[in-house]
Design an enzyme around this catalytic site. Structure first.
Site, PDB file in Angstrom:
ATOM      1  N   TYR A   7       0.854  -1.188   0.000  1.00  0.00           N
ATOM      2  CA  TYR A   7       0.000   0.000   0.000  1.00  0.00           C
ATOM      3  C   TYR A   7       0.885   1.231   0.000  1.00  0.00           C
ATOM      4  CZ  TYR A   7      -4.292   2.525   0.210  1.00  0.00           C
ATOM      5  OH  TYR A   7      -5.320   3.357  -0.135  1.00  0.00           O
ATOM      6  N   ARG A  64      -9.323  10.265  -8.073  1.00  0.00           N
ATOM      7  CA  ARG A  64      -8.531  11.038  -7.122  1.00  0.00           C
ATOM      8  C   ARG A  64      -7.682  10.064  -6.316  1.00  0.00           C
ATOM      9  NH1 ARG A  64      -9.151  12.310  -1.200  1.00  0.00           N
ATOM     10  NH2 ARG A  64      -8.000  10.397  -1.522  1.00  0.00           N
ATOM     11  N   LYS A  82      -6.250  -2.216  -0.577  1.00  0.00           N
ATOM     12  CA  LYS A  82      -7.137  -2.068   0.578  1.00  0.00           C
ATOM     13  C   LYS A  82      -7.668  -3.419   1.042  1.00  0.00           C
ATOM     14  CE  LYS A  82      -7.514   2.482   1.240  1.00  0.00           C
ATOM     15  NZ  LYS A  82      -7.350   3.185   2.522  1.00  0.00           N
ATOM     16  N   GLU A 131     -13.902   4.416  -2.510  1.00  0.00           N
ATOM     17  CA  GLU A 131     -12.502   4.792  -2.322  1.00  0.00           C
ATOM     18  C   GLU A 131     -12.032   5.721  -3.429  1.00  0.00           C
ATOM     19  OE1 GLU A 131      -8.972   4.766  -0.288  1.00  0.00           O
ATOM     20  OE2 GLU A 131     -10.645   3.471   0.278  1.00  0.00           O
ATOM     21  N   ASP A 132     -11.413   6.837  -3.039  1.00  0.00           N
ATOM     22  CA  ASP A 132     -10.722   7.733  -3.975  1.00  0.00           C
ATOM     23  C   ASP A 132     -11.617   8.258  -5.090  1.00  0.00           C
ATOM     24  OD1 ASP A 132      -8.444   7.655  -2.501  1.00  0.00           O
ATOM     25  OD2 ASP A 132      -7.344   6.287  -3.791  1.00  0.00           O
ATOM     26  N   ASP A 136     -14.319   5.673   2.474  1.00  0.00           N
ATOM     27  CA  ASP A 136     -13.088   5.521   3.245  1.00  0.00           C
ATOM     28  C   ASP A 136     -12.378   6.848   3.452  1.00  0.00           C
ATOM     29  OD1 ASP A 136     -11.060   3.857   4.497  1.00  0.00           O
ATOM     30  OD2 ASP A 136      -9.815   4.307   2.757  1.00  0.00           O
ATOM     31  N   ASP A 137     -12.274   7.663   2.406  1.00  0.00           N
ATOM     32  CA  ASP A 137     -11.530   8.920   2.494  1.00  0.00           C
ATOM     33  C   ASP A 137     -12.199   9.896   3.446  1.00  0.00           C
ATOM     34  OD1 ASP A 137      -9.672   8.216   0.210  1.00  0.00           O
ATOM     35  OD2 ASP A 137     -11.609   8.134  -0.790  1.00  0.00           O
ATOM     36  N   ASN A 141      -0.873  11.501   1.311  1.00  0.00           N
ATOM     37  CA  ASN A 141      -0.144  10.372   0.739  1.00  0.00           C
ATOM     38  C   ASN A 141       0.069  10.596  -0.751  1.00  0.00           C
ATOM     39  OD1 ASN A 141       0.010   8.630   3.057  1.00  0.00           O
ATOM     40  ND2 ASN A 141      -2.181   8.262   2.849  1.00  0.00           N
ATOM     41  N   ASN A 180      -2.899   6.356   9.684  1.00  0.00           N
ATOM     42  CA  ASN A 180      -3.348   5.772   8.431  1.00  0.00           C
ATOM     43  C   ASN A 180      -4.618   4.990   8.692  1.00  0.00           C
ATOM     44  OD1 ASN A 180      -3.462   3.628   6.222  1.00  0.00           O
ATOM     45  ND2 ASN A 180      -1.779   4.923   5.496  1.00  0.00           N
TER      46      ASN A 180
END
Length: 592
Positions: A134, A187, A205, A276-277, A299-300, A443, A487
């Protein structure tokens, strides 16, 4: 119009046990189902089909009996070896590789041929290999996905599949899916639009779900929603593997996601879905749209919020205070995207739970984006950002211009822009605050707002440091200043374990408050004295168990759990039983 995120948050008091009997339909299991720890897989595959399936393949570990039953005698070396012997051979070969991306590729190949051995490798060396599978290495792997691609994993739903997504979902060969991680690649970390290359994020993930939360790897599914890309390099690259057209936007985008959600929840109705993202405002739009319809979270916005809140609460403890002291903090947040807003809203929820009004809680924040302070005159803000606008100050001012007025006690870096925590900022904050929270969360490492060495030097060692990507402890003036990785690998695996074990029908916002308070409570006084606020990552399974237990209990109290421990077992025993271990299963061949 998009509603501000706080308008749909329930009071945290709702996580307390309700009076009256629970009315959710309970699912119990017979004792034989609970205590039979030997993994059994029933399949109709034989011969090379067994060896080519990474969920079934044991490589050189098949016994003589298995070779006969499965029709693979002569197709593998004659002398069986143990999983431990296989692991030692692979670890020796891995250690010969020096380049981090080449290590990633080696592990990717191992996962694609023998999942049990792959997860054995990761679990035995989690602290060493987590940065490989990751962040930060996964970022480079996403950027170069189309150049290093060798074998498919997971599923892709593209614009070419519109109107046919139910048929596409039916192509997944496994009926039991517990956790789905989905991205549209818009993203990726701090690297921007990487399109279909974002697939490495769901894969990474889900590895953390397995290794950290004990989710069965046979029951996970990584997915990319390929709605195009606006990355000009990818649009013009003949090797790019995704759809080479501009991204769907607006109603077209939401219609695409609607069809996918309908198809995937029909196919896998019990799955927890982690978004996610996704870029803003889509990330928040989708969260608000689906949070009360399906078992999903972002998640973000939410997991990152939970672990950051845990960092803040643990900082209160490191100063000798209590969680209630969060009402006295002043937060300077660099970054107003999905992660920035999500993190700050999670902290606001906690402040409110400790007795403040929501207006009082928002007044503790000063948020900046690339245009400066969210303040008076900023008419370009989304509703989710407007609640953080400081109308008493002119919008657009820089952090340096506002620093002495704000006097922050906690710095939150969610900007994806390196070096924004300057020497002047860090020195100033440490001049009046005991152990300020210095949290460069962006990150990968190349996007971090500062390094650990810079933070320690410029604060003269007076800080609690937690970052999104890992940094080594810093030797400073004869002592070791501990660093922490803030994290969300600490948060989402345990959340997933609790949700899957209870078969929760929804993921309420309270989940992330519960998670944060559990994690913030795990540091011992001895740890906190050195600046260490979280257990080491090699204890991630133990952290996930504690988080999962409280999440499952919360689901039961809120009447959204549909599965419960069997009679004679409590949640702790049930979750420990459910945590998968990397052991070769017994394979049974039947004509299904």
């Amino acid at each position: 119009m998009l509603a501000p995120i706080q308008s749909i948050a329930r009071p945290v008091s709702s996580i307390l046990p309700a009076t009256g009997a629970l009315v959710a339909k309970r699912t119990f299991f017979a004792p034989s189902e609970v205590y039979n720890k030997k993994q059994v897989i029933v399949t109709k595959k034989t011969g090379l089909d067994i060896l080519n399936d990474p969920k079934l393949n044991k490589g050189s570990a098949f016994t003589a009996d298995e070779k006969d039953r499965l029709g693979i005698r002569g197709l593998v070396p004659p002398r069986p070896q143990s999983l431990e012997a296989q692991y030692k051979r692979c670890k020796t070969n891995l250690d010969k590789i020096s380049d981090p991306l080449e290590k990633f590729i080696y592990l990717n190949h191992l996962q694609n041929r023998n999942e049990t051995l792959y997860y054995k490798m990761i679990l035995e060396n989690f602290v060493e290999l987590a940065p490989i599978i990751y962040t930060p290495v996964v970022g480079e792997a996403c950027q170069k996905f189309h150049k290093i691609f060798t074998q498919t994993r997971g599923m892709y739903f593209s614009t070419a599949d519109r109107g046919q997504m139910s048929a596409v979902a039916a192509n997944w060969p496994y009926d039991n899916v517990d956790v789905i991680v989905v991205t549209d690649g818009s993203r990726i970390l701090g690297l921007g639009d990487l399109g279909a290359g974002g697939m490495q994020i769901p894969i990474g993930k889900l590895t953390l779900y397995v290794c950290g939360g004990g989710i069965n790897p046979r029951n996970v599914l990584p997915i990319v929603l390929d709605v195009g890309t606006n990355n000009k390099e990818l649009l013009n690259d003949p090797l790019y593997l995704g759809m080479q057209h501009p991204r769907l936007q607006g109603e077209e985008f939401h219609a695409f996601v609607d069809e996918w959600v309908s198809a995937i929840t029909d196919r896998f109705p019990k799955a927890v879905i982690q978004f996610e993202d996704f870029m803003m405002p889509n990330a928040l739009d989708l969260l608000l749209k689906y949070k009360d319809q399906i078992c999903m979270f972002n998640d973000d916005i939410q997991s990152t919020g939970a672990i950051t809140l845990a960092s803040v609460l643990a900082t209160m403890r490191a100063r000798g205070g209590t969680f209630a002291d969060i009402k006295k903090e002043t937060f300077l947040c660099l970054g107003a995207g999905s992660s920035g807003v999500g993190v700050c809203e999670t902290i606001v929820d906690c402040i409110v739970a400790e007795g403040a009004t929501r207006e009082e809680a928002y007044a503790q924040f000063f948020m900046f984006d690339h245009k400066g302070l969210l303040g008076k005159g900023r008419d370009d803000l989304l509703p989710s950002q407007q609640v953080f606008m400081r109308k008493e100050y002119q919008g657009g001012k820089t952090p340096a211009e506002m620093l002495e007025k704000i006097k922050p006690t906690c710095l939150l870096g969610l900007s994806t822009c390196p070096k924004l925590f300057t020497k002047e900022m860090l020195s100033f904050v440490s001049s009046y605050c005991e152990k300020p929270g210095i949290f460069p969360l962006s990150n990968p490492t190349s996007r971090s707002e500062c390094t650990a060495e810079e933070a320690v030097e410029f604060t003269n060692g007076n800080l609690i440091f937690a970052s999104g990507s890992p940094f080594d402890p810093v030797e400073w003036k004869g002592k070791t200043i501990q660093t922490n990785q803030c994290n969300n690998s600490y948060s989402f695996p345990g959340i997933g374990l609790g949700l899957v074990s209870s078969r929760s029908t929804r993921v309420p916002f309270e989940t992330f408050q519960v998670c944060a308070r559990v994690i913030a409570s795990l540091g011992t006084p001895e740890m906190l004295a050195t600046g260490k606020i979280f257990p080491d990552l090699d204890n991630l399974r133990a952290v996930s168990l504690e988080v999962g237990i409280e999440v499952a209990k919360m689901a039961e109290r809120m009447n959204i759990a549909t599965q419960f421990p069997p009679k004679g077992m409590d949640w702790r025993e049930w979750l420990k039983h459910n945590m998968w271990q990397p052991e070769y299963p017994h394979i049974v061949v039947k004509n299904l």
